[in-house]
Design a protein around this motif. Sequence first.
Motif, PDB file in Angstrom:
ATOM      1  N   LEU A 242       1.303  -1.058  -0.139  1.00 21.17           N
ATOM      2  CA  LEU A 242      -0.198   0.246   0.235  1.00 21.17           C
ATOM      3  C   LEU A 242       0.773   1.337   0.425  1.00 21.17           C
ATOM      4  CD1 LEU A 242      -2.392  -0.981   2.683  1.00 21.17           C
ATOM      5  CD2 LEU A 242      -2.896  -1.136   0.466  1.00 21.17           C
ATOM      6  N   VAL A 243       1.111   2.152  -0.976  1.00 22.32           N
ATOM      7  CA  VAL A 243       1.243   3.164  -1.019  1.00 22.32           C
ATOM      8  C   VAL A 243      -0.159   4.624  -1.221  1.00 22.32           C
ATOM      9  CG1 VAL A 243       2.276   5.087  -2.239  1.00 22.32           C
ATOM     10  CG2 VAL A 243       2.760   2.638  -2.342  1.00 22.32           C
ATOM     11  N   GLY A 244       0.105   5.390   0.036  1.00 23.16           N
ATOM     12  CA  GLY A 244      -0.789   6.386   0.149  1.00 23.16           C
ATOM     13  C   GLY A 244      -0.550   7.701   0.928  1.00 23.16           C
ATOM     14  N   HIS A 245      -1.124   8.864   0.110  1.00 19.60           N
ATOM     15  CA  HIS A 245      -0.602   9.991   0.558  1.00 19.60           C
ATOM     16  C   HIS A 245      -2.199  11.690   1.568  1.00 19.60           C
ATOM     17  CE1 HIS A 245      -0.331  14.067  -0.941  1.00 19.60           C
ATOM     18  NE2 HIS A 245       0.067  13.926  -0.746  1.00 19.60           N
ATOM     19  N   SER A 246      -1.403  11.760   1.946  1.00 22.41           N
ATOM     20  CA  SER A 246      -2.018  12.428   3.203  1.00 22.41           C
ATOM     21  C   SER A 246      -3.130  11.641   3.298  1.00 22.41           C
ATOM     22  CB  SER A 246      -2.495  12.957   2.928  1.00 22.41           C
ATOM     23  OG  SER A 246      -3.050  14.683   3.176  1.00 22.41           O
ATOM     24  N   GLN A 247      -4.340  11.667   3.723  1.00 24.00           N
ATOM     25  CA  GLN A 247      -5.212  10.603   4.124  1.00 24.00           C
ATOM     26  C   GLN A 247      -4.926   9.568   3.682  1.00 24.00           C
ATOM     27  OE1 GLN A 247     -10.200   9.047   4.611  1.00 24.00           O
ATOM     28  NE2 GLN A 247      -9.809  11.456   3.681  1.00 24.00           N
ATOM     29  N   GLY A 248      -5.775   8.950   2.459  1.00 21.29           N
ATOM     30  CA  GLY A 248      -4.177   8.277   1.967  1.00 21.29           C
ATOM     31  C   GLY A 248      -2.945   7.150   3.264  1.00 21.29           C
ATOM     32  N   GLY A 249      -2.887   7.917   3.938  1.00 22.16           N
ATOM     33  CA  GLY A 249      -1.522   6.965   4.327  1.00 22.16           C
ATOM     34  C   GLY A 249      -1.907   6.961   5.733  1.00 22.16           C
ATOM     35  N   LEU A 250      -2.349   7.568   6.248  1.00 22.81           N
ATOM     36  CA  LEU A 250      -3.697   7.270   7.752  1.00 22.81           C
ATOM     37  C   LEU A 250      -5.097   6.560   7.580  1.00 22.81           C
ATOM     38  CD1 LEU A 250      -4.140   8.214  10.519  1.00 22.81           C
ATOM     39  CD2 LEU A 250      -6.267  10.193   9.332  1.00 22.81           C
ATOM     40  N   MET A 251      -5.841   6.664   6.788  1.00 20.82           N
ATOM     41  CA  MET A 251      -7.262   5.598   7.041  1.00 20.82           C
ATOM     42  C   MET A 251      -6.360   3.947   6.403  1.00 20.82           C
ATOM     43  SD  MET A 251      -8.606   3.517   3.819  1.00 20.82           S
ATOM     44  CE  MET A 251      -8.366   4.088   2.701  1.00 20.82           C
ATOM     45  N   PRO A 252      -5.094   3.559   6.112  1.00 20.30           N
ATOM     46  CA  PRO A 252      -4.919   2.011   5.700  1.00 20.30           C
ATOM     47  C   PRO A 252      -5.282   1.541   6.495  1.00 20.30           C
ATOM     48  CG  PRO A 252      -4.023   3.347   3.981  1.00 20.30           C
ATOM     49  CD  PRO A 252      -4.259   4.746   4.879  1.00 20.30           C
ATOM     50  N   ARG A 253      -3.827   2.847   7.955  1.00 20.07           N
ATOM     51  CA  ARG A 253      -3.678   2.188   9.107  1.00 20.07           C
ATOM     52  C   ARG A 253      -5.002   1.987   9.933  1.00 20.07           C
ATOM     53  NH1 ARG A 253      -2.019   5.182  13.357  1.00 20.07           N
ATOM     54  NH2 ARG A 253      -2.194   7.253  12.639  1.00 20.07           N
ATOM     55  N   TYR A 254      -6.332   2.029   9.916  1.00 17.82           N
ATOM     56  CA  TYR A 254      -7.431   1.833  10.502  1.00 17.82           C
ATOM     57  C   TYR A 254      -7.376   0.401   9.844  1.00 17.82           C
ATOM     58  CZ  TYR A 254     -11.866   1.626  12.251  1.00 17.82           C
ATOM     59  OH  TYR A 254     -13.500   1.028  12.281  1.00 17.82           O
ATOM     60  N   TYR A 255      -7.959   0.110   8.374  1.00 20.49           N
ATOM     61  CA  TYR A 255      -7.824  -0.927   7.904  1.00 20.49           C
ATOM     62  C   TYR A 255      -6.969  -1.856   8.083  1.00 20.49           C
ATOM     63  CZ  TYR A 255      -7.018  -4.456   4.092  1.00 20.49           C
ATOM     64  OH  TYR A 255      -6.618  -5.640   3.235  1.00 20.49           O
ATOM     65  N   LEU A 256      -6.090  -2.015   8.229  1.00 22.18           N
ATOM     66  CA  LEU A 256      -5.236  -2.962   9.252  1.00 22.18           C
ATOM     67  C   LEU A 256      -5.228  -3.347  10.633  1.00 22.18           C
ATOM     68  CD1 LEU A 256      -1.187  -1.509   7.490  1.00 22.18           C
ATOM     69  CD2 LEU A 256      -2.486  -3.984   7.429  1.00 22.18           C
ATOM     70  N   LYS A 257      -5.329  -2.341  11.228  1.00 23.72           N
ATOM     71  CA  LYS A 257      -6.168  -3.131  12.726  1.00 23.72           C
ATOM     72  C   LYS A 257      -7.324  -3.470  12.910  1.00 23.72           C
ATOM     73  CE  LYS A 257      -4.229  -0.156  15.956  1.00 23.72           C
ATOM     74  NZ  LYS A 257      -4.093   0.488  17.049  1.00 23.72           N
ATOM     75  N   HIS A 258      -7.955  -3.014  12.366  1.00 23.40           N
ATOM     76  CA  HIS A 258      -9.547  -3.532  12.178  1.00 23.40           C
ATOM     77  C   HIS A 258      -9.929  -4.662  11.672  1.00 23.40           C
ATOM     78  CE1 HIS A 258     -10.167  -0.525  15.664  1.00 23.40           C
ATOM     79  NE2 HIS A 258      -9.039   0.295  15.123  1.00 23.40           N
ATOM     80  N   HIS A 259      -9.610  -4.489  10.161  1.00 24.80           N
ATOM     81  CA  HIS A 259     -10.311  -5.799   9.894  1.00 24.80           C
ATOM     82  C   HIS A 259      -9.947  -7.088   9.622  1.00 24.80           C
ATOM     83  CE1 HIS A 259     -12.951  -3.033   6.732  1.00 24.80           C
ATOM     84  NE2 HIS A 259     -12.066  -2.566   7.140  1.00 24.80           N
ATOM     85  N   PRO A 260     -10.419  -8.030   9.756  1.00 28.28           N
ATOM     86  CA  PRO A 260     -10.254  -9.399  10.585  1.00 28.28           C
ATOM     87  C   PRO A 260      -9.137  -9.693   8.828  1.00 28.28           C
ATOM     88  CG  PRO A 260     -11.673  -9.061  10.864  1.00 28.28           C
ATOM     89  CD  PRO A 260     -11.774  -7.801  10.366  1.00 28.28           C
ATOM     90  N   GLY A 261      -7.743 -10.415   9.507  1.00 27.81           N
ATOM     91  CA  GLY A 261      -6.968 -10.822   8.374  1.00 27.81           C
ATOM     92  C   GLY A 261      -6.598 -10.303   7.192  1.00 27.81           C
ATOM     93  N   ALA A 262      -6.735  -8.747   7.723  1.00 29.59           N
ATOM     94  CA  ALA A 262      -6.049  -7.578   6.378  1.00 29.59           C
ATOM     95  C   ALA A 262      -4.394  -7.459   7.081  1.00 29.59           C
ATOM     96  CB  ALA A 262      -5.921  -6.005   7.165  1.00 29.59           C
ATOM     97  N   ALA A 263      -3.402  -7.334   7.925  1.00 29.95           N
ATOM     98  CA  ALA A 263      -2.351  -8.111   8.290  1.00 29.95           C
ATOM     99  C   ALA A 263      -1.889  -8.693   7.101  1.00 29.95           C
ATOM    100  CB  ALA A 263      -1.842  -7.620   9.544  1.00 29.95           C
ATOM    101  N   ASP A 264      -2.457  -9.984   6.760  1.00 38.09           N
ATOM    102  CA  ASP A 264      -1.782 -10.971   6.048  1.00 38.09           C
ATOM    103  C   ASP A 264      -2.121 -11.135   4.392  1.00 38.09           C
ATOM    104  OD1 ASP A 264      -1.524 -12.451   8.923  1.00 38.09           O
ATOM    105  OD2 ASP A 264      -3.966 -13.296   8.419  1.00 38.09           O
ATOM    106  N   LYS A 265      -2.908  -9.336   4.658  1.00 36.90           N
ATOM    107  CA  LYS A 265      -2.876  -9.530   3.130  1.00 36.90           C
ATOM    108  C   LYS A 265      -2.139  -8.339   2.611  1.00 36.90           C
ATOM    109  CE  LYS A 265      -8.014 -10.805   3.203  1.00 36.90           C
ATOM    110  NZ  LYS A 265      -9.387 -10.005   3.164  1.00 36.90           N
TER     111      LYS A 265
END
Length: 287
Positions: free
Chosen positions: A126-149
């Motif tokens: 994942l490469v994010g800019h501005s909010q795009g660098g913040l929002m993926p951290r929510y995805y990684l912390k709160h979506h089951p299995g996200a860190a494995d993907k």
Amino acid sequence: MLSRNRWARLCAGLVFALAVALLPSGAAHAATPPSSGWNDWSCKPSERNPRPVVLVHGTLANKHVNWWGLAPYLKHRGFCVFSLDHGVLPGVPVFHGLGPIEESAGDLAVFVDRVLRATGAREVDLVGHSQGGLMPRYYLKHHPGAADKVNALIAIAPSTNGTTLLGLTRLLPLFPGLDEALFLNAPALSQQVVGSDFLTSLNANGYTVPGVSYTVIATRYDQIVTPWRSQFINEPGVRNILVQDLCALNLSEHAGVGLTDRVVFHEVANILDPSRSRPTTCLSVIG
């Protein structure tokens, strides 16, 4: 404590600043440009570049405008590159990343799964800019299995700890009524203000998750996410990069590091493919 009206003004300042910073002149009135070689769903990752790259745009941007520089740059270097629109509000064209960040993370979750199915890859970067660098951290912390993907998150000028919007609110008197309208209708803005409930919850108990590599790239001339040092993540294993440490002559501000800065692009490519990495310097603008 800040009054509701003061919060609204802070949020609206972010909207106006990002609208000016992120969009080229006339972009709001122009047709959305087509992607040039990325979002090719027939692309299959190579042995050398086994992971597709998913680009995540910032507030008030979209999957085309934010990445018209970096996406072709990476595609030319052999990566399968994809970008999505997230945080889309009904009736609001072109300007995205305004809806609740939690819902944008859901958009990202669906998109990552689609990319993995199409490419046959096991993980994405994942490469994010501005909010795009913040929002993926929510995805990684709160979506089951996200860190494995996800193998890595590269956050360019991210709103890691929110922003103070330093100096931007003095523009609001030029636009009567803009503050309340944007505060009420663009939740992602208030979520990115320093001290918001969203950020307090997201950053509690650590910023990162195991198994994912994190890099933050910031510029000292950032005028949107202020102070710029607040973008860094001070946790073990996180690599924090100041653009001016790579090239002291680099004057890129918040929009530039995501849109056009080939020094940043070069360093992103180094991180994505360490086997072909070369030192990033001022001369990387021609690399």
